[in-house]
Motif scaffolding. Structure first.
Motif, PDB file in Angstrom:
ATOM      1  N   LEU A  27       0.817  -1.212   0.000  1.00 26.09           N
ATOM      2  CA  LEU A  27       0.000   0.000   0.000  1.00 26.09           C
ATOM      3  C   LEU A  27       0.854   1.267   0.000  1.00 26.09           C
ATOM      4  O   LEU A  27       0.346   2.375   0.149  1.00 26.09           O
ATOM      5  CB  LEU A  27      -0.944  -0.004   1.204  1.00 26.09           C
ATOM      6  N   ALA A  28       2.172   1.069  -0.190  1.00 26.08           N
ATOM      7  CA  ALA A  28       3.116   2.174  -0.343  1.00 26.08           C
ATOM      8  C   ALA A  28       4.352   1.605  -1.017  1.00 26.08           C
ATOM      9  O   ALA A  28       4.573   0.390  -1.012  1.00 26.08           O
ATOM     10  CB  ALA A  28       3.479   2.782   1.012  1.00 26.08           C
ATOM     11  N   ARG A  29       5.143   2.475  -1.623  1.00 25.06           N
ATOM     12  CA  ARG A  29       6.371   1.992  -2.276  1.00 25.06           C
ATOM     13  C   ARG A  29       7.288   1.303  -1.266  1.00 25.06           C
ATOM     14  O   ARG A  29       7.999   0.374  -1.621  1.00 25.06           O
ATOM     15  CB  ARG A  29       7.114   3.161  -2.927  1.00 25.06           C
ATOM     16  N   GLU A  30       7.263   1.783  -0.048  1.00 30.17           N
ATOM     17  CA  GLU A  30       8.061   1.176   1.022  1.00 30.17           C
ATOM     18  C   GLU A  30       7.121   0.631   2.095  1.00 30.17           C
ATOM     19  O   GLU A  30       7.361   0.767   3.296  1.00 30.17           O
ATOM     20  CB  GLU A  30       9.044   2.206   1.578  1.00 30.17           C
ATOM     21  N   GLY A  31       6.074  -0.044   1.641  1.00 28.14           N
ATOM     22  CA  GLY A  31       5.047  -0.567   2.533  1.00 28.14           C
ATOM     23  C   GLY A  31       5.388  -1.954   3.027  1.00 28.14           C
ATOM     24  O   GLY A  31       4.932  -2.957   2.470  1.00 28.14           O
ATOM     25  N   TYR A  32       6.150  -2.039   4.090  1.00 22.83           N
ATOM     26  CA  TYR A  32       6.642  -3.324   4.582  1.00 22.83           C
ATOM     27  C   TYR A  32       5.665  -4.018   5.523  1.00 22.83           C
ATOM     28  O   TYR A  32       5.966  -5.081   6.052  1.00 22.83           O
ATOM     29  CB  TYR A  32       8.006  -3.125   5.262  1.00 22.83           C
ATOM     30  N   ASN A  33       4.495  -3.410   5.712  1.00 21.48           N
ATOM     31  CA  ASN A  33       3.437  -4.052   6.488  1.00 21.48           C
ATOM     32  C   ASN A  33       2.103  -3.447   6.048  1.00 21.48           C
ATOM     33  O   ASN A  33       2.061  -2.477   5.279  1.00 21.48           O
ATOM     34  CB  ASN A  33       3.669  -3.874   7.999  1.00 21.48           C
ATOM     35  N   TRP A  34       1.003  -4.026   6.536  1.00 22.27           N
ATOM     36  CA  TRP A  34      -0.325  -3.566   6.130  1.00 22.27           C
ATOM     37  C   TRP A  34      -0.662  -2.197   6.698  1.00 22.27           C
ATOM     38  O   TRP A  34      -1.569  -1.512   6.194  1.00 22.27           O
ATOM     39  CB  TRP A  34      -1.393  -4.570   6.562  1.00 22.27           C
ATOM     40  N   THR A  35       0.023  -1.769   7.740  1.00 26.74           N
ATOM     41  CA  THR A  35      -0.310  -0.490   8.363  1.00 26.74           C
ATOM     42  C   THR A  35       0.365   0.701   7.692  1.00 26.74           C
ATOM     43  O   THR A  35       0.020   1.849   7.995  1.00 26.74           O
ATOM     44  CB  THR A  35       0.056  -0.503   9.858  1.00 26.74           C
ATOM     45  N   THR A  36       1.327   0.449   6.810  1.00 29.17           N
ATOM     46  CA  THR A  36       1.996   1.540   6.104  1.00 29.17           C
ATOM     47  C   THR A  36       1.236   1.843   4.820  1.00 29.17           C
ATOM     48  O   THR A  36       1.254   1.049   3.874  1.00 29.17           O
ATOM     49  CB  THR A  36       3.456   1.175   5.779  1.00 29.17           C
ATOM     50  N   VAL A  37       0.545   2.968   4.819  1.00 23.95           N
ATOM     51  CA  VAL A  37      -0.268   3.379   3.674  1.00 23.95           C
ATOM     52  C   VAL A  37       0.123   4.805   3.302  1.00 23.95           C
ATOM     53  O   VAL A  37       0.121   5.699   4.165  1.00 23.95           O
ATOM     54  CB  VAL A  37      -1.776   3.334   4.003  1.00 23.95           C
ATOM     55  N   ARG A  38       0.482   5.020   2.051  1.00 20.51           N
ATOM     56  CA  ARG A  38       0.754   6.371   1.551  1.00 20.51           C
ATOM     57  C   ARG A  38      -0.212   6.629   0.411  1.00 20.51           C
ATOM     58  O   ARG A  38      -0.088   6.045  -0.669  1.00 20.51           O
ATOM     59  CB  ARG A  38       2.212   6.495   1.105  1.00 20.51           C
ATOM     60  N   MET A  39      -1.172   7.490   0.682  1.00 15.36           N
ATOM     61  CA  MET A  39      -2.298   7.654  -0.230  1.00 15.36           C
ATOM     62  C   MET A  39      -1.867   8.140  -1.605  1.00 15.36           C
ATOM     63  O   MET A  39      -2.435   7.722  -2.622  1.00 15.36           O
ATOM     64  CB  MET A  39      -3.334   8.596   0.373  1.00 15.36           C
ATOM     65  N   ARG A  40      -0.873   9.027  -1.669  1.00 11.57           N
ATOM     66  CA  ARG A  40      -0.434   9.504  -2.988  1.00 11.57           C
ATOM     67  C   ARG A  40       0.128   8.354  -3.817  1.00 11.57           C
ATOM     68  O   ARG A  40      -0.195   8.215  -5.003  1.00 11.57           O
ATOM     69  CB  ARG A  40       0.627  10.599  -2.827  1.00 11.57           C
ATOM     70  N   GLU A  41       0.960   7.511  -3.186  1.00 11.43           N
ATOM     71  CA  GLU A  41       1.560   6.391  -3.908  1.00 11.43           C
ATOM     72  C   GLU A  41       0.522   5.336  -4.248  1.00 11.43           C
ATOM     73  O   GLU A  41       0.526   4.785  -5.366  1.00 11.43           O
ATOM     74  CB  GLU A  41       2.689   5.782  -3.074  1.00 11.43           C
ATOM     75  N   LEU A  42      -0.377   5.056  -3.314  1.00  5.53           N
ATOM     76  CA  LEU A  42      -1.438   4.091  -3.583  1.00  5.53           C
ATOM     77  C   LEU A  42      -2.347   4.603  -4.698  1.00  5.53           C
ATOM     78  O   LEU A  42      -2.738   3.836  -5.595  1.00  5.53           O
ATOM     79  CB  LEU A  42      -2.247   3.836  -2.309  1.00  5.53           C
ATOM     80  N   GLY A  43      -2.657   5.888  -4.667  1.00  2.28           N
ATOM     81  CA  GLY A  43      -3.481   6.473  -5.723  1.00  2.28           C
ATOM     82  C   GLY A  43      -2.821   6.366  -7.081  1.00  2.28           C
ATOM     83  O   GLY A  43      -3.491   6.086  -8.088  1.00  2.28           O
TER      84      GLY A  43
ATOM     85  N   THR B 274      -0.722   4.040  -8.028  1.00  2.00           N
ATOM     86  CA  THR B 274      -0.816   2.637  -8.451  1.00  2.00           C
ATOM     87  C   THR B 274      -2.207   2.327  -8.987  1.00  2.00           C
ATOM     88  O   THR B 274      -2.352   1.692 -10.044  1.00  2.00           O
ATOM     89  CB  THR B 274      -0.506   1.708  -7.262  1.00  2.00           C
ATOM     90  N   LEU B 275      -3.228   2.791  -8.290  1.00  2.80           N
ATOM     91  CA  LEU B 275      -4.606   2.511  -8.708  1.00  2.80           C
ATOM     92  C   LEU B 275      -4.968   3.255  -9.986  1.00  2.80           C
ATOM     93  O   LEU B 275      -5.845   2.807 -10.743  1.00  2.80           O
ATOM     94  CB  LEU B 275      -5.576   2.881  -7.588  1.00  2.80           C
ATOM     95  N   ALA B 276      -4.313   4.385 -10.244  1.00  2.00           N
ATOM     96  CA  ALA B 276      -4.608   5.155 -11.452  1.00  2.00           C
ATOM     97  C   ALA B 276      -3.954   4.562 -12.700  1.00  2.00           C
ATOM     98  O   ALA B 276      -4.334   4.927 -13.822  1.00  2.00           O
ATOM     99  CB  ALA B 276      -4.157   6.605 -11.268  1.00  2.00           C
ATOM    100  N   TRP B 277      -3.009   3.670 -12.520  1.00  2.00           N
ATOM    101  CA  TRP B 277      -2.297   3.083 -13.662  1.00  2.00           C
ATOM    102  C   TRP B 277      -3.138   1.945 -14.228  1.00  2.00           C
ATOM    103  O   TRP B 277      -3.448   0.985 -13.515  1.00  2.00           O
ATOM    104  CB  TRP B 277      -0.928   2.585 -13.224  1.00  2.00           C
TER     105      TRP B 277
ATOM    106  N   ARG C 203       1.392  -0.421 -19.416  1.00  2.00           N
ATOM    107  CA  ARG C 203       0.011   0.061 -19.416  1.00  2.00           C
ATOM    108  C   ARG C 203      -0.984  -1.065 -19.671  1.00  2.00           C
ATOM    109  O   ARG C 203      -2.106  -1.052 -19.150  1.00  2.00           O
ATOM    110  CB  ARG C 203      -0.147   1.158 -20.478  1.00  2.00           C
ATOM    111  N   ASP C 204      -0.588  -2.065 -20.474  1.00  2.00           N
ATOM    112  CA  ASP C 204      -1.514  -3.155 -20.802  1.00  2.00           C
ATOM    113  C   ASP C 204      -1.535  -4.251 -19.737  1.00  2.00           C
ATOM    114  O   ASP C 204      -2.185  -5.283 -19.908  1.00  2.00           O
ATOM    115  CB  ASP C 204      -1.191  -3.755 -22.168  1.00  2.00           C
ATOM    116  N   GLY C 205      -0.840  -4.039 -18.622  1.00  2.00           N
ATOM    117  CA  GLY C 205      -0.831  -5.015 -17.539  1.00  2.00           C
ATOM    118  C   GLY C 205       0.280  -6.041 -17.621  1.00  2.00           C
ATOM    119  O   GLY C 205       0.362  -6.928 -16.768  1.00  2.00           O
ATOM    120  N   THR C 206       1.153  -5.916 -18.602  1.00  2.00           N
ATOM    121  CA  THR C 206       2.284  -6.840 -18.726  1.00  2.00           C
ATOM    122  C   THR C 206       3.302  -6.577 -17.630  1.00  2.00           C
ATOM    123  O   THR C 206       3.719  -5.429 -17.411  1.00  2.00           O
ATOM    124  CB  THR C 206       2.978  -6.676 -20.094  1.00  2.00           C
ATOM    125  N   LEU C 207       3.694  -7.645 -16.922  1.00  2.16           N
ATOM    126  CA  LEU C 207       4.794  -7.537 -15.974  1.00  2.16           C
ATOM    127  C   LEU C 207       6.091  -7.585 -16.761  1.00  2.16           C
ATOM    128  O   LEU C 207       6.359  -8.556 -17.479  1.00  2.16           O
ATOM    129  CB  LEU C 207       4.767  -8.703 -14.976  1.00  2.16           C
TER     130      LEU C 207
END
Length: 406
Positions: free
Chosen positions: A280-296, A298-301, A358-362
């Motif tokens: 939930l963050a670029r450096e989200g090493y647990n579930w409690t670390t959430v950075r809304m700008r970074e999560l947003g 990711t979700l916008a891509w 953009r097409d979801g390819t890893l």
């Protein structure tokens, strides 16, 4: 930031952003290939290798998994040998242990045999084993068949990064976050840091790992991908005597970097994992670390949603194992039947900086792109630590070419 004037001297020839093992290998390669080249490395953390480099399994990968001819295959095979030599030269803890890749179901046998062929194509020594021979290496491991890969090992990658920093002769500035980049193709690159300092360079190298796409865009180069972070969750084994070395499952072709591994590290402890879940963050090493700008971001891509639609069943299993220790233990028991939930203690997690199109390819290979006076390393997850010396030389070659054109 004002215009870079021709009468103002450059602070360095090459500015490297990122003090992980790839950035430090790049600095090392440049100063080795072109002595006298002035190199500055900017790292936002207070020391080297605080993220992907310092939060992985410590495995020196053989290169057996990777497509023949790919950068991953070539650099991992070459890099594994070079990493062992580098560690030996500088007295860095390491061991060449070999590893087992074990098939536990019949439907995995064709994929195991394909790995044998791939290993041979990549020039990797491989030995095929039956159930009895598995027990000779790992008495507690069960499987229908396995292969032994002799060139796999373990090492202290943080120690390697520190040594690269020292041996490069570069100026390393820790605690220095990049906030703005002014790239002028006819003049150079000026970078402003969090404390207002401006660093001017002829050429900039982006080795920012989890933030590499953001740095590319700051420099004015559209990378055509985004980093989608996946957290790898690990447990430590209370009874390390159950595992002698390194034991891997047959990889899933869709996600070859996943699957529960048993890894005896250089310190003698055994790590089990990873379980991989969205961070939930670029450096989200647990579930409690959430950075809304970074999560947003990711979700916008669009690629993030396309991954989710294609692989939701697989992702659901990973989430289940993240939420349930019993489910994680069940996955471990496929390889190691003697393990119990009480044998597993949560350990430090890592985050994989996975480039997604953009097409979801890893993106499944290392990805290096050039701009005007810039070189960007845009996909360098595992086995990048193993392959860091060859990657550094390749990036360095491109940088020195750009310097020649500057």
């Amino acid at each position: 930031m004002g215009r870079v004037r021709r009468d103002i001297p450059y602070d360095c020839d090459v500015l490297v952003i990122g003090g992980g093992i790839v950035g430090l290998s790049t600095a090392y390669a440049i100063t080795r290939a072109a002595p006298g080249t002035r190199v500055i490395v900017l790292e936002k953390e207070l020391g080297p290798a605080r993220h992907q480099t310092g939060r992985n399994s410590g495995v020196i990968h053989s290169g057996i998994y990777y497509r023949p001819g790919s950068l991953k295959a070539r650099y991992a095979v070459r890099g594994a040998a070079e990493m062992v030599k580098f560690c030996a030269e500088y007295g860095i803890a390491h061991a060449v242990t070999g590893k087992l890749i074990v098939a536990t179901d019949r439907d995995e046998l064709p994929r195991l045999h394909a790995l044998v062929q791939r290993g041979r194509e990549n020039g990797i020594p491989v030995r095929e084993l039956g159930p009895t021979q598995i027990a000779e290496y790992e008495p507690e491991v069960r499987g229908l068949a396995a292969i032994h890969v002799a060139t796999t090992g373990v090492c202290d990658f943080v120690g390697v990064a520190r040594q690269l920093a020292e041996a490069s002769g570069a100026e390393i500035r820790y605690g220095t976050k990049v906030t703005y980049i002014d790239r002028r193709p006819d003049l150079g690159v000026a970078v402003r840091t969090g404390d207002g300092t401006v660093v001017r360079a002829r050429v900039m190298v982006n080795c920012a790992g989890l933030h590499c796409d953001e740095i590319a865009r700051l420099a004015g180069d559209e990378p055509g991908m985004r980093i989608v972070p996946f957290r790898g969750e690990y447990y430590s084994l209370v009874r390390p005597s159950l595992v002698n070395g390194l034991v891997y499952p047959v990889p899933d072709p869709a996600f070859p970097f996943l699957g529960v591994h048993l890894t005896r590290g250089i310190d003698g402890g055994v790590h089990i994992g990873p379980n991989a879940v969205p961070a939930l963050a670029r450096e989200g090493y647990n579930w409690t670390t959430v950075r809304m700008r970074e999560l947003g971001a990711t979700l916008a891509w669009p690629g993030s949603w396309r991954i989710a639609r294609r692989h939701w069943r697989y992702g659901g299993g990973e989430l289940r194992r993240s939420a349930s220790k019993a489910a994680f233990t069940e996955a471990v028991r496929r390889l190691l039947p003697a393990v119990t939930p009480d044998d597993l203690v949560p350990s430090a997690a890592g985050v994989r900086a996975q480039a997604v199109l953009r097409d979801g390819t890893l993106v499944d290979d290392f990805l290096i792109r050039e701009g005007a006076r810039t070189v960007h390393v845009l996909n360098a997850p595992s086995p990048a630590a193993t392959a860091s010396l060859p990657i550094g030389r390749e990036v360095g070659r491109r940088v020195l070419g750009a310097l020649g054109r500057a």
